[in-house]
Design an enzyme around this catalytic site. Structure first.
Site, PDB file in Angstrom:
ATOM      1  N   HIS A 122       0.768  -1.251   0.000  1.00 54.19           N
ATOM      2  CA  HIS A 122       0.000   0.000   0.000  1.00 54.19           C
ATOM      3  C   HIS A 122       0.797   1.298   0.000  1.00 54.19           C
ATOM      4  O   HIS A 122       0.212   2.356  -0.178  1.00 54.19           O
ATOM      5  CB  HIS A 122      -0.937   0.029   1.206  1.00 54.19           C
TER       6      HIS A 122
ATOM      7  N   HIS B 244      -3.515  -3.269   7.979  1.00 56.50           N
ATOM      8  CA  HIS B 244      -4.582  -3.480   6.992  1.00 56.50           C
ATOM      9  C   HIS B 244      -5.138  -2.132   6.545  1.00 56.50           C
ATOM     10  O   HIS B 244      -5.377  -1.259   7.371  1.00 56.50           O
ATOM     11  CB  HIS B 244      -5.698  -4.333   7.612  1.00 56.50           C
TER      12      HIS B 244
END
Length: 114
Positions: free
Chosen positions: A15, A107
């Site tokens: 990410h 996450h």
């Protein structure tokens, strides 16, 4: 120095990108073998254009497992739903909601506040 959380290492790879929004290419990144270990195209992924420090700071003083919102906005690129692994790309600047585990981001929950 404590060992880095394995999930944080994965989170960074998945990410966080040091590339600028202008230079970022969804097709190139999402079709990279590191991203598709089983040869399957991932349906969607959001990238945070930042170095790791400000993202990790979101989880400062977050003990246990908890969702936290960023206090600053980040430039973001979302790579969407491939048709034959060709991605559409959308850019935005927004807050992010991430799951923290013992001070580490693990996450990506969503764009925007939690």
């Amino acid at each position: 120095k404590p060992k880095e959380d394995k999930e944080w290492v994965k989170f960074k790879a998945k990410h966080i990108t040091s590339q600028s929004v202008a230079d970022f290419n969804c097709n190139k990144t999402m079709n990279d073998p590191d991203f598709t270990p089983d040869g399957q195209c991932k349906p969607v992924n959001t990238f945070i254009h930042s170095n790791t420090g400000p993202v990790k700071d979101i989880c400062r003083r977050a003990s246990g497992r908890v969702n936290k919102s960023s206090t600053q906005q980040f430039p973001l690129t979302t790579c969407n739903k491939p048709i034959r692994c060709k991605y559409s790309q959308s850019n935005t600047t927004n807050f992010i909601c991430i799951t923290c585990r013992d001070n580490y981001p693990v996450h990506f929950v969503k764009i925007g506040k939690c």
